[in-house]
Design a protein around this motif. Structure first.
Motif, PDB file in Angstrom:
ATOM      1  N   PHE C 231       0.872  -1.096   0.018  1.00 49.08           N
ATOM      2  CA  PHE C 231       0.002  -0.010   0.044  1.00 49.08           C
ATOM      3  C   PHE C 231       0.961   1.267   0.028  1.00 49.08           C
ATOM      4  N   ASP C 232       1.660   1.244   0.954  1.00 48.07           N
ATOM      5  CA  ASP C 232       2.827   2.530   1.020  1.00 48.07           C
ATOM      6  C   ASP C 232       3.446   2.681  -0.494  1.00 48.07           C
ATOM      7  N   GLY C 233       3.754   1.615  -1.109  1.00 51.04           N
ATOM      8  CA  GLY C 233       4.654   1.431  -2.319  1.00 51.04           C
ATOM      9  C   GLY C 233       3.834   2.243  -3.303  1.00 51.04           C
ATOM     10  N   LEU C 234       2.551   1.644  -3.164  1.00 47.42           N
ATOM     11  CA  LEU C 234       1.395   2.074  -4.371  1.00 47.42           C
ATOM     12  C   LEU C 234       1.526   3.762  -4.233  1.00 47.42           C
ATOM     13  N   VAL C 235       1.315   4.219  -2.848  1.00 46.24           N
ATOM     14  CA  VAL C 235       0.796   5.579  -2.513  1.00 46.24           C
ATOM     15  C   VAL C 235       2.050   6.412  -3.010  1.00 46.24           C
ATOM     16  N   ILE C 236       3.028   5.966  -2.782  1.00 52.11           N
ATOM     17  CA  ILE C 236       4.275   6.916  -2.802  1.00 52.11           C
ATOM     18  C   ILE C 236       4.509   6.919  -4.498  1.00 52.11           C
ATOM     19  N   GLY C 237       4.444   5.759  -5.262  1.00 48.90           N
ATOM     20  CA  GLY C 237       4.457   5.419  -6.554  1.00 48.90           C
ATOM     21  C   GLY C 237       3.897   6.445  -7.356  1.00 48.90           C
ATOM     22  N   THR C 238       2.533   6.286  -6.888  1.00 47.99           N
ATOM     23  CA  THR C 238       1.336   7.196  -7.829  1.00 47.99           C
ATOM     24  C   THR C 238       1.210   8.548  -7.302  1.00 47.99           C
ATOM     25  N   LEU C 239       1.473   8.801  -6.038  1.00 45.50           N
ATOM     26  CA  LEU C 239       1.300  10.307  -5.786  1.00 45.50           C
ATOM     27  C   LEU C 239       2.341  10.970  -5.735  1.00 45.50           C
ATOM     28  N   LEU C 240       3.641  10.397  -5.657  1.00 41.17           N
ATOM     29  CA  LEU C 240       4.880  11.218  -5.828  1.00 41.17           C
ATOM     30  C   LEU C 240       5.645  10.933  -6.948  1.00 41.17           C
ATOM     31  N   TRP C 241       6.083   9.618  -7.101  1.00 41.34           N
ATOM     32  CA  TRP C 241       6.942   9.480  -8.112  1.00 41.34           C
ATOM     33  C   TRP C 241       6.507   9.725  -9.591  1.00 41.34           C
ATOM     34  N   TRP C 242       5.195   9.079  -9.775  1.00 37.98           N
ATOM     35  CA  TRP C 242       4.737   9.506 -11.013  1.00 37.98           C
ATOM     36  C   TRP C 242       4.368  11.081 -11.457  1.00 37.98           C
ATOM     37  N   ARG C 243       4.291  11.812 -10.227  1.00 31.11           N
ATOM     38  CA  ARG C 243       3.803  13.163 -10.387  1.00 31.11           C
ATOM     39  C   ARG C 243       5.214  13.799 -10.793  1.00 31.11           C
ATOM     40  N   PHE C 244       6.347  13.462 -10.124  1.00 36.89           N
ATOM     41  CA  PHE C 244       7.740  14.052 -10.689  1.00 36.89           C
ATOM     42  C   PHE C 244       8.196  13.501 -12.025  1.00 36.89           C
ATOM     43  N   TYR C 245       7.995  12.294 -12.002  1.00 33.60           N
ATOM     44  CA  TYR C 245       8.290  11.688 -13.459  1.00 33.60           C
ATOM     45  C   TYR C 245       7.646  12.593 -14.672  1.00 33.60           C
ATOM     46  N   SER C 246       6.219  12.516 -14.519  1.00 34.72           N
ATOM     47  CA  SER C 246       5.589  13.031 -15.697  1.00 34.72           C
ATOM     48  C   SER C 246       6.053  14.557 -15.783  1.00 34.72           C
ATOM     49  N   GLY C 247       6.076  15.263 -14.580  1.00 33.06           N
ATOM     50  CA  GLY C 247       6.596  16.575 -14.270  1.00 33.06           C
ATOM     51  C   GLY C 247       7.681  16.848 -15.076  1.00 33.06           C
ATOM     52  N   ASN C 248       8.806  16.088 -15.086  1.00 34.08           N
ATOM     53  CA  ASN C 248      10.013  16.280 -15.883  1.00 34.08           C
ATOM     54  C   ASN C 248       9.859  16.219 -17.457  1.00 34.08           C
ATOM     55  N   ILE C 249       8.926  15.467 -17.793  1.00 35.15           N
ATOM     56  CA  ILE C 249       8.662  15.173 -19.050  1.00 35.15           C
ATOM     57  C   ILE C 249       7.928  16.734 -19.516  1.00 35.15           C
ATOM     58  N   GLN C 250       7.117  16.796 -18.924  1.00 34.07           N
ATOM     59  CA  GLN C 250       6.217  18.323 -19.020  1.00 34.07           C
ATOM     60  C   GLN C 250       7.215  19.596 -19.176  1.00 34.07           C
ATOM     61  N   ASN C 251       8.112  19.358 -18.225  1.00 34.14           N
ATOM     62  CA  ASN C 251       9.121  20.617 -18.043  1.00 34.14           C
ATOM     63  C   ASN C 251       9.811  20.636 -19.224  1.00 34.14           C
ATOM     64  N   ALA C 252      10.320  19.642 -19.623  1.00 34.44           N
ATOM     65  CA  ALA C 252      11.140  19.742 -20.934  1.00 34.44           C
ATOM     66  C   ALA C 252      10.664  20.171 -21.879  1.00 34.44           C
ATOM     67  N   GLU C 253       9.411  19.927 -22.198  1.00 33.80           N
ATOM     68  CA  GLU C 253       8.671  20.372 -23.345  1.00 33.80           C
ATOM     69  C   GLU C 253       8.554  21.863 -23.186  1.00 33.80           C
ATOM     70  N   LYS C 254       7.996  22.179 -22.028  1.00 36.86           N
ATOM     71  CA  LYS C 254       7.913  23.767 -21.818  1.00 36.86           C
ATOM     72  C   LYS C 254       9.121  24.384 -22.099  1.00 36.86           C
ATOM     73  N   PHE C 255      10.099  24.064 -21.531  1.00 34.03           N
ATOM     74  CA  PHE C 255      11.469  24.611 -21.726  1.00 34.03           C
ATOM     75  C   PHE C 255      11.551  25.099 -23.266  1.00 34.03           C
ATOM     76  N   ALA C 256      11.539  23.833 -23.903  1.00 30.78           N
ATOM     77  CA  ALA C 256      11.848  23.671 -25.406  1.00 30.78           C
ATOM     78  C   ALA C 256      10.965  24.823 -26.124  1.00 30.78           C
ATOM     79  N   VAL C 257       9.695  24.745 -25.846  1.00 30.64           N
ATOM     80  CA  VAL C 257       8.719  25.684 -26.488  1.00 30.64           C
ATOM     81  C   VAL C 257       8.759  26.923 -26.279  1.00 30.64           C
ATOM     82  N   GLU C 258       9.154  27.185 -24.765  1.00 32.26           N
ATOM     83  CA  GLU C 258       9.370  28.663 -24.415  1.00 32.26           C
ATOM     84  C   GLU C 258      10.538  29.325 -25.094  1.00 32.26           C
ATOM     85  N   LYS C 259      11.790  28.525 -25.222  1.00 30.98           N
ATOM     86  CA  LYS C 259      12.872  29.126 -25.702  1.00 30.98           C
ATOM     87  C   LYS C 259      12.715  29.339 -27.158  1.00 30.98           C
ATOM     88  N   ASN C 260      11.969  28.458 -27.773  1.00 32.23           N
ATOM     89  CA  ASN C 260      11.995  28.682 -29.249  1.00 32.23           C
ATOM     90  C   ASN C 260      11.223  29.886 -29.430  1.00 32.23           C
TER      91      ASN C 260
END
Lengths: 153, 278, 280
Positions: C231-260
């Protein structure tokens, strides 16, 4: 003769003042920009504050933005974002009322079925939800219908 | 020879090129052009051109109307000040000035009818004056008296506005707060925010359950954390319910005012239509 | 005839002829007056005087020119829909193929400026397929290039300019800009490895923070699963790890678009202020 001259002068004045008004209303040459508009939200990382309490809150917010919020993606569908919302609320009221307002905003954010028909939007597509509407002061509430797009934000 | 000269002189004068010598700026031609601009809805230019020629009753009124159609109500009413009571358009201008004032600041019309109104204008005036009462905070007129000046096809709408004004469908913020204190989220549901209400209920409920569960399992620190969080969310939900009831009431007011403005626009503020462009 | 009457006759003849010529030109005079106002930058007044001319000009002699200049005046005031309206009127009143072409090119330029690219390209294609203008392909390619510039398609713009002459100045500018831009899709794909996308776009600090969070939550999640705390693993995995993982993808795209966006805006500003060739 004098009265005729007076009338003539007055009519000239009247006509010229009418002209001045129209001069002000006429459109002028516009500067046509080639650049595209930049709609991205820029964080306000300043540390300016009116008192120590605000300074602490703003520092915490800046740290949160830098280390967490800027790297965990776009999770807030609102404008202003939840953290900025909290900062603004603290500025305008006190920490106690601001936390209540913030908790309510947090709850509304958790609402997975946020209706399309509840909030107006800003140009970038986020829901427009200013803290001024939640101060419990009737006169401060700016109601806008959900189809409305707020251009000024 | 002299005779031929005289004949030549007379002939050349009479065959002067009338069509190609043209005075664009004669008062007559400026007026024609201004009238044309007015009919093309280019009011700003029309006003500018009327300003170049001497004023008469019709041009004064057209300038006033032009400003009003450009949404420049202050300027329109300034022109009204210079329209003489003897002008044939004075009554029309008077009515237009009432419309301008209403658009600048929605409030009930306090002006009185004037003697020079004909029956149509008097009718317009009565309708405008009556409907403007809806902009005041309180209505002190009976419903029958209120709907009396209006035509058959408008009575239903006007009646509806009267009811909305006298019996608005407000929600009580106090009641919303109390309901949410008893059952978290119910205040928001009362206001019509079902999604928010259910979320508040679930959030507070879940935290309360986690607190209770942890106390039972003797995890005291965790239990107290959940209790604290639960209390905060509970207080936030009460506050939020009160706020959402207030926002709901603001929505009722907004919809009433916008609806009324739209209706008035449709009816041209009950003013007679002017057609200078037949 | 006497010499006095001869002189009188000649004088009168001269005066008459010059009066007729001058009078014949009162419409010309009005047209020139309006043009002067346009040249002085008094666009509103220029439109007024041209409308005055058009109203009284029953022969329609000035219809094309006047409507065209009214369109140009509205363009100077950035009133694009009005401008297009008057360019279409000019086209309707055109007396020659050349005039029709000019009016259409003006309408195309307005469409470029207000970024209605589809419409612009459709109008350009219409002209390209029109046999009357088969000798205008260079000019059409030029405006096609500009249309692509305004719609952020720099490679296509470069191709259009190169079709006029290989090594065209604007083609070189578009090429160098296109090479300089980041590829948002590449940024997103690289971010499958946390931090890589951000490094690609030059945001090193952001990349390091992302790596840090992803390592932390990743470790805690896997640790929880290994210790059977599902249960703990699922909670940390979905609420935290996934958030920061997908966030990093979104962030990279945002920087690329903004700088362009910043780079393209700089290029557009350069074109507006420093480029000497014809502009929309």
């Amino acid at each position: 003769m004098q009265s005729k001259l007076l009338i003539f002068l007055l009519s000239v004045l009247f006509i010229s003042s009418a002209f001045c008004q129209i001069e002000k209303l006429k459109w002028q040459k516009a500067d046509i920009l080639y650049e595209k508009q930049n709609h991205y939200n820029k964080r306000n990382y300043s540390f300016e504050s009116d008192n120590a309490g605000e300074f602490v809150t703003k520092s915490l917010a800046n740290a949160y933005w830098f280390f967490i919020s800027d790297v965990d993606g776009d999770n807030c569908p609102f404008h202003p974002t939840c953290s900025a919302f909290l900062i603004q609320s603290i500025k305008e009221t006190n920490i106690f009322q601001a936390s209540l307002i913030f908790l309510d905003r947090f709850t509304r954010d958790m609402n997975l079925v946020k209706s399309q028909n509840q909030y107006p939007r800003v140009r970038t597509g986020y829901f427009y939800d200013p803290p001024g509407n939640y101060m419990l002061v009737k006169e401060r509430i700016i109601y806008l219908p959900p189809v409305f797009i707020v251009e000024s934000e | 020879m002299k005779n031929y000269l005289i004949i030549f002189f007379l002939v050349s004068i009479s065959v002067s090129p009338q069509t190609t010598s043209f005075d664009f700026y004669s008062p007559e031609n400026i007026k024609k052009f201004a009238d044309h601009l007015f009919c093309e809805a280019d009011y700003l230019r029309a006003i500018e051109q009327y300003g170049l020629i001497s004023k008469d009753c019709t041009t004064d009124f057209k300038v006033m109307l032009g400003y009003s159609l450009l949404n420049l109500y202050q300027e329109s009413n300034e022109i009204f000040k210079s329209i003489s009571e003897k002008s044939k358009f004075y009554s029309d201008a008077y009515l237009l000035s009432l419309k301008n004032s209403l658009l600048m600041k929605p409030a009930s019309v306090s002006a009185q009818a004037i003697k020079s109104f004909d029956s149509i204008q008097l009718n317009s005036f009565n309708k405008l004056k009556t409907i403007s009462m809806l902009f005041d905070d309180e209505l002190s007129i009976s419903k029958d008296k209120f709907i009396s000046p209006f035509d058959e096809n408008d009575i239903n709408t006007v009646s509806l506005f009267y009811d909305m004004k006298t019996k608005p469908l407000y929600k009580s913020p106090a009641l919303a707060g109390v309901m949410s204190a008893v059952i978290p989220g119910s205040g928001k549901m009362y206001v019509g925010e079902w999604g928010d209400g259910i979320t508040a209920f679930l959030a507070t409920g879940l935290l309360a359950f986690l607190a209770y569960d942890n106390f039972r399992a003797d995890h005291t620190t965790r239990a107290w954390i959940f209790t604290g969080l639960g209390t905060f969310f509970y207080a936030g939900n009460i506050y939020g319910s009160i706020a959402s009831a207030q926002i709901f009431n603001a929505k009722i007011n907004f919809e009433f005012n916008e609806g009324l403005k739209l209706f008035l626009e449709q009816k041209n503020y009950f003013l007679p239509e002017y057609d200078f462009c037949k | 005839m006497t010499s006095v009457s001869k002189i009188f006759f000649i004088l009168f003849f001269i005066l008459n002829v010059s009066y007729r010529t001058l009078a014949q030109n009162s419409f010309e005079h009005q047209f020139n007056f309006a043009n002067e106002l346009y040249a002085k930058g008094k666009y509103f007044d220029a439109v007024t005087e041209l409308k005055r001319l058009l109203f009284f000009d029953v022969t329609g002699k000035f219809s094309y020119e006047a409507n065209k200049i009214i369109g140009l005046s509205y363009k100077q005031g950035a009133k694009f829909s009005d401008a297009i309206h008057y360019f279409s009127l000019a086209e309707l009143n055109a007396d020659s193929e050349e005039e029709v072409y000019e009016a259409r090119i003006e309408a195309i330029k307005i469409n470029i400026l207000r970024r209605t690219t589809e419409r612009t390209l459709a109008l350009l294609d219409e002209l390209r397929n029109d046999e009357r203008y088969s000798d205008k392909s260079d000019e059409l390619n030029y405006w096609t290039g500009w249309a692509y510039i305004f719609s952020d398609k720099w490679e296509k713009a470069s191709i259009s300019f190169s079709a006029i002459v290989p090594g065209h100045g604007l083609a070189l500018l578009c090429d160098s800009l296109a090479d300089d831009l980041y590829n948002p899709t590449l940024a997103k794909t690289l971010s499958l490895i946390p931090g890589a996308g951000q490094f690609y776009t030059g945001e090193y600090i952001s990349g390091l923070i992302s790596i840090g969070w992803n390592v932390l939550w990743g470790y805690l999640t896997i640790n929880a699963f290994m210790e059977d705390r599902i249960f703990d693993g699922l909670v940390i995995g979905t609420l935290l790890w996934w958030r920061f993982y997908s966030g990093n993808i979104q962030n990279a795209e945002k920087f690329a678009v903004e700088k362009n966006l910043e780079k393209t805006n700089n290029a557009l500003q350069y074109l507006k202020n420093n480029y000497d060739g014809e502009k929309p």
